[in-house]
Design an enzyme around this catalytic site. Structure first.
Site, short mmCIF file in Angstrom:
data_model
loop_
_atom_site.label_atom_id
_atom_site.label_comp_id
_atom_site.label_asym_id
_atom_site.label_seq_id
_atom_site.Cartn_x
_atom_site.Cartn_y
_atom_site.Cartn_z
N ASP A 1 0.84 -1.20 0.00
CA ASP A 1 0.00 0.00 0.00
C ASP A 1 0.87 1.25 0.00
O ASP A 1 2.02 1.22 0.44
CB ASP A 1 -0.90 0.02 1.25
CG ASP A 1 -0.08 -0.04 2.54
OD1 ASP A 1 0.93 -0.76 2.56
OD2 ASP A 1 -0.45 0.65 3.51
N GLU A 2 0.32 2.32 -0.48
CA GLU A 2 0.88 3.67 -0.29
C GLU A 2 2.39 3.73 -0.57
O GLU A 2 3.14 4.33 0.19
CB GLU A 2 0.57 4.15 1.13
CG GLU A 2 -0.94 4.20 1.38
CD GLU A 2 -1.32 4.52 2.82
OE1 GLU A 2 -2.31 5.24 3.01
OE2 GLU A 2 -0.67 4.03 3.76
C1 ACM Z 1 -3.60 0.83 4.87
O1 ACM Z 1 -4.46 1.19 5.65
N1 ACM Z 1 -2.66 1.68 4.46
C2 ACM Z 1 -3.56 -0.51 4.34
#
Ligand code: ACM
Ligand code: ZN
Length: 315
Positions: free
Chosen positions: A137-138
């Protein structure tokens, strides 16, 4: 979730600095990045022995603990310990702020993949789960745009953009895990390139701009776990993510109707940067988690919020 920008939380014997340096931060920002700091050092990690004890305790209760090492983003604590794994070489500090750090692992450096494989080998030894979560993620790409090693790797492989570089990087890890008979789970952004390795299970959380990508993946046969931010993120207060919303949200959400077989189940997350005591933790989790659970196993036609609310009176 054993690794973050703000701290590395599991002992890795081959890389002792991960906990010596990566598990501690000098202080923490006050509130939501006010620019003021509390001046209090913070730290902690699980030894491998402690983690094994948790795994065994859970296993006795038919619960499998799935470990997550989040990569290539959310890695600033590891970079503070081993700066050569980043695009700039650092120096980095274990992050004192909340949010998403720009500092990520370098995807053009073979050392990075070696590091990840070594870490996962120890993780797998502690956690016998069939599934291993590798985050994804991110993953901020600012450094990748500028990094000669990342750009060289993209040219070599004929990758069109940095999202494809993440897919390539992820695939190295997925193939390694496959060779050890493990199935990989990734957060949904990992599929944004459209090139994510096909066996990866996607965990859908970031509702909004990534929905189209998730829907495309599901329609193409991708298995998913539904953890949609609102309402399944239980660290958020009830006025934002209400009990009713948690109950009424349908895991086979709009856009994937007819593809139920690709929805493996649901998961609620609880992140604790804003929760520093177990009373508040329990309050955030219950009764919302019961609503999420009922959603997971109850047929849509049988859902009845008032009946559910009434049933809570007996708990
Ligand atoms: C997330 O909440 N960045 C997976
Ligand atoms: Zn790089």
């Amino acid at each position: 979730h054993l690794s973050e920008d703000q701290g590395w939380r599991i002992e890795i014997k081959k890389y002792p600095r991960l906990t010596e340096i990566g598990s501690k931060r000098s202080e923490t920002v006050i509130g939501r990045n006010s620019g003021r700091y509390d001046g209090k050092p913070y730290g902690g990690f699980y030894t491998q022995e402690q983690a094994r004890e948790i795994v065994a305790y859970a296993a006795e209760r038919y619960i499998t603990v799935i470990p997550e090492i989040d990569l290539p983003g959310h890695m600033q604590a590891a970079l503070a310990a081993y700066p050569e794994l980043g695009c700039t070489g650092g120096p980095y500090e274990v992050w004192r702020m909340w949010g998403i750090s720009d500092n990520v692992l370098c995807a053009g450096n073979d050392k990075t993949i070696r590091f990840i494989k070594d870490v996962l080998a120890e993780i797998i030894d502690i956690f016998p789960s069939e599934y291993i979560h590798i985050g994804g993620d991110e993953a901020v790409k600012h450094d990748w745009y500028k990094c000669p090693d990342c750009q060289k790797k993209m040219k070599e492989l004929g990758l069109r953009n940095e999202e494809e570089l993440q897919a390539y990087f992820t695939e190295q890890v997925v193939e390694y895990l496959k060779s050890l008979n493990k199935t990989t789970i990734c957060w949904n952004e990992s599929a944004n390139s459209g090139k994510l390795e096909s066996s990866v299970i996607l965990q859908f959380w970031s509702d909004g701009k990534d929905n189209e990508n998730v829907i495309r993946e599901v329609k193409n046969g991708r298995k998913i776990i539904v953890s949609k931010f609102n309402p399944y993120y239980l660290d958020y207060p009830y006025p934002m993510h209400s009990l009713k919303a948690a109950y009424e949200f349908e895991p086979v959400f709009h856009g994937i109707e007819g593809y139920e077989q690709n929805v493996l189940g649901v998961e609620s997350t609880l992140w604790t940067e804003w929760i520093d005591n177990t009373d508040l933790l329990a309050f955030r989790v219950f009764p919302r988690l019961t609503a999420v659970s009922e959603s997971a196993w109850c047929d849509k036609s049988k859902k009845d919020y008032l009946a559910f609310e009434n049933s809570l009176k007996n708990v």
